[in-house]
Write a protein that holds these residues in place. Structure first.
Motif, short mmCIF file in Angstrom:
data_model
loop_
_atom_site.label_atom_id
_atom_site.label_comp_id
_atom_site.label_asym_id
_atom_site.label_seq_id
_atom_site.Cartn_x
_atom_site.Cartn_y
_atom_site.Cartn_z
N ILE A 224 -11.29 18.06 -14.80
CA ILE A 224 -9.95 18.58 -15.09
C ILE A 224 -8.98 17.43 -15.37
O ILE A 224 -8.23 17.46 -16.36
N ALA A 225 -9.01 16.42 -14.52
CA ALA A 225 -8.11 15.27 -14.70
C ALA A 225 -8.40 14.54 -16.01
O ALA A 225 -7.49 14.10 -16.71
N ASP A 226 -9.68 14.41 -16.32
CA ASP A 226 -10.12 13.69 -17.52
C ASP A 226 -9.60 14.36 -18.78
O ASP A 226 -9.00 13.71 -19.65
N VAL A 227 -9.79 15.66 -18.89
CA VAL A 227 -9.37 16.38 -20.09
C VAL A 227 -7.84 16.42 -20.19
O VAL A 227 -7.27 16.21 -21.27
N PHE A 228 -7.18 16.67 -19.08
CA PHE A 228 -5.72 16.75 -19.12
C PHE A 228 -5.11 15.42 -19.57
O PHE A 228 -4.24 15.40 -20.45
N HIS A 229 -5.58 14.32 -19.00
CA HIS A 229 -5.03 13.02 -19.39
C HIS A 229 -5.39 12.68 -20.83
O HIS A 229 -4.55 12.17 -21.59
N ILE A 247 -2.54 22.75 -21.23
CA ILE A 247 -2.83 23.72 -20.18
C ILE A 247 -3.29 25.04 -20.77
O ILE A 247 -4.23 25.67 -20.30
N GLU A 248 -2.61 25.47 -21.83
CA GLU A 248 -2.98 26.72 -22.50
C GLU A 248 -4.43 26.66 -22.98
O GLU A 248 -5.20 27.61 -22.78
N GLN A 249 -4.81 25.54 -23.59
CA GLN A 249 -6.16 25.42 -24.11
C GLN A 249 -7.19 25.23 -23.00
O GLN A 249 -8.32 25.72 -23.11
N MET A 250 -6.81 24.54 -21.93
CA MET A 250 -7.72 24.41 -20.80
C MET A 250 -8.01 25.77 -20.18
O MET A 250 -9.14 26.07 -19.81
N PHE A 255 -11.87 23.47 -24.09
CA PHE A 255 -12.59 22.24 -23.75
C PHE A 255 -13.77 22.52 -22.83
O PHE A 255 -14.29 21.64 -22.17
N GLY A 256 -14.21 23.77 -22.78
CA GLY A 256 -15.27 24.17 -21.87
C GLY A 256 -14.65 24.79 -20.63
O GLY A 256 -13.45 24.67 -20.37
N GLU A 257 -15.47 25.48 -19.86
CA GLU A 257 -14.94 26.22 -18.71
C GLU A 257 -14.88 25.35 -17.47
O GLU A 257 -15.85 24.72 -17.08
N PHE A 258 -13.70 25.36 -16.81
CA PHE A 258 -13.49 24.61 -15.59
C PHE A 258 -13.55 25.55 -14.39
O PHE A 258 -13.45 26.76 -14.53
N ASN A 267 -2.72 24.05 -12.22
CA ASN A 267 -1.64 24.69 -13.00
C ASN A 267 -0.40 24.91 -12.15
O ASN A 267 0.73 24.67 -12.59
N ASN A 268 -0.60 25.37 -10.93
CA ASN A 268 0.51 25.68 -10.06
C ASN A 268 1.32 24.42 -9.75
O ASN A 268 2.56 24.46 -9.72
N GLN A 269 0.64 23.29 -9.54
CA GLN A 269 1.34 22.05 -9.22
C GLN A 269 2.14 21.56 -10.42
O GLN A 269 3.22 21.00 -10.27
#
Length: 273
Positions: A224-229, A247-250, A255-258, A267-269
């Motif tokens: 999650i951290a890798d894709v977001f950054h 976030i919308e695309q994640m 980018f695959g299912e997390f 997302n909440n944070q």
């Protein structure tokens, strides 16, 4: 609500409304104080983060030349870089972080610091033990170490990769595992995270197309951290995407299912003002 290591459901399944409500309620209990914290000056300065990035650059260049990792290198990361990341993760303003760390040049090294901070922060919110959190931080810093075995011309190629080039890039996961697995004194989780951070819950990741229950817990956090950054940063072949779009695309599995529970916490944070 605390999630200890191994307690979070690894099976891929949608969250029920009661589950989502419960998670949101627990996270919202501390939301007011969290909002205040985000507007406090971070304890780690931009200079310390850039210095950590420079240290990573030098270490990765040494690994590329020597074609292996010495225990002293890992100990150096633990002593000089991990404390900076752990301190930054205590009070990360994600927007402030990206203003500091975004740069097309030397993306790989800044990426490791950014992923380290985000993964450590998420691990904290998931309730990891101190020991597991330390493992996560080190694993996040070293998740892309296999790229030291990838030709730099491929890593810095501005245009689209050929199919053959892309397959070689994907092998950085295996190279990282091979580099890390035999180092005495570090937990197996570090090598496993390097190997599995591109695996996805639905089995559509790489290198082994593992599904949810077979993917190591820390690997899911780093994914999650890798894709977001990566998607929020300027790179040689694409411009940074707006946070909301990433976030919308994640959430849409672009980018695959997390892991759904981890992604909900993340997302909440981000939505805390």
């Amino acid at each position: 609500m605390k999630y200890s290591k191994g307690k979070l459901n690894n099976e891929i399944s949608p969250l029920t409304i009661p589950e989502i409500d419960f998670i949101m309620e627990e996270m919202n209990k501390g939301k007011e104080s969290e909002s205040v914290k985000r507007h406090v000056q971070p304890n780690v300065s931009i200079h310390e983060k850039i210095n950590a990035s420079e240290q990573i650059k030098n270490l990765f260049e040494d690994i590329r030349k020597e074609e292996n990792i010495q225990l002293e290198t890992v100990e150096g990361i633990k002593a000089g870089i991990v404390p900076i990341i752990e301190e930054a993760a205590k009070n990360p303003d994600i927007y402030y972080l990206f203003e500091e760390m975004q740069a097309k040049n030397e993306y790989t090294y800044k990426h490791n610091i950014g992923v380290g901070i985000i993964a450590t922060y998420l691990g904290t919110k998931l309730g990891l033990s101190k020991e597991s959190l330390s493992d996560l931080t080190l694993a996040a810093i070293l998740h892309d170490v296999g790229k030291t075995r990838i030709p730099e011309r491929l890593l810095e190629k501005p245009g689209k990769l050929t199919a053959t080039e892309y397959e070689e890039i994907k092998r950085h996961t295996i190279y990282g595992y091979e580099l890390l697995k035999s180092i005495p004194g570090i937990p197996p989780s570090i090598a496993l995270t390097a190997l599995q951070h591109h695996e996805r819950e639905d089995g559509q990741g790489y290198p082994h197309k593992l599904k949810g229950s077979n993917i190591y817990y820390l690997s899911k956090i780093v994914a999650i951290a890798d894709v977001f950054h990566a998607m929020s940063s300027d790179r040689v072949y694409h411009q940074a995407m707006p946070f909301y779009k990433v976030i919308e695309q994640m959430n849409s599995d672009v980018f695959g299912e997390f892991n759904p529970k981890m992604l909900l916490v993340f997302n909440n944070q981000l939505m805390v003002p």
